[in-house]
Design an enzyme around this catalytic site. Sequence first.
Site, PDB file in Angstrom:
ATOM      1  N   ASP A  43       0.832  -1.205   0.000  1.00 45.73           N
ATOM      2  CA  ASP A  43       0.000   0.000   0.000  1.00 45.73           C
ATOM      3  C   ASP A  43       0.871   1.261   0.000  1.00 45.73           C
ATOM      4  O   ASP A  43       0.697   2.158  -0.830  1.00 45.73           O
ATOM      5  CB  ASP A  43      -0.919  -0.028   1.221  1.00 45.73           C
ATOM      6  CG  ASP A  43      -2.027   1.016   1.209  1.00 45.73           C
ATOM      7  OD1 ASP A  43      -2.292   1.621   0.151  1.00 45.73           O
ATOM      8  OD2 ASP A  43      -2.642   1.202   2.271  1.00 45.73           O
ATOM      9  N   GLY A  68       0.921  -9.979   4.680  1.00 39.73           N
ATOM     10  CA  GLY A  68       1.960  -9.217   5.383  1.00 39.73           C
ATOM     11  C   GLY A  68       1.525  -8.934   6.811  1.00 39.73           C
ATOM     12  O   GLY A  68       1.314  -9.855   7.598  1.00 39.73           O
TER      13      GLY A  68
END
Length: 170
Positions: A34, A119
């Site tokens: 992101d 993650g």
Amino acid sequence: MSRIEIIRGDITQSCVDAIVNAANCSLLGGGGVDGAIHRAAGPELLAECRTLHGCETGKAKITKAYRLPANYVIHTPGPVWHGGGHGEEELLASCYRSCLGLASENGCKSVDFPSISTGVYHFPLEKAAKIAIGSIAAYLNTHPEIERVRMVCFDARTEGFYLDALEKLA
């Protein structure tokens, strides 16, 4: 499944119609994939994301890609892993279906995905790979307009799990 490929690389370098961002629900940037996508796209991406008013886990929203080589960024908040008893697997499958649906609606023929939720959201990688490959394959079976989907894996370990999931599907 010749339309699904597994590669190792940097998704921010993908020259495709759409890349997928493993976003948080705010869509305003974060860490990992992101953060990398937001940094590479430039401040215009954040400005557009502010107009979207967030996104629910398992859903997706689309923006321009700005300074990225892709045409679009499809943002999807994946589920946080809480042991598997909270609908995490269905939410993750929904992320892939929602992203591919937006890709189809926007004329995208090529889509690159990261490994969503594996993650900081701690989704077990082996489970995530099976869900991702299974969801993508099922969608492609009924949507010929998407010509290629790639899983862009950050490291060899992740790549190995996705290659194994794809091999088992064949």
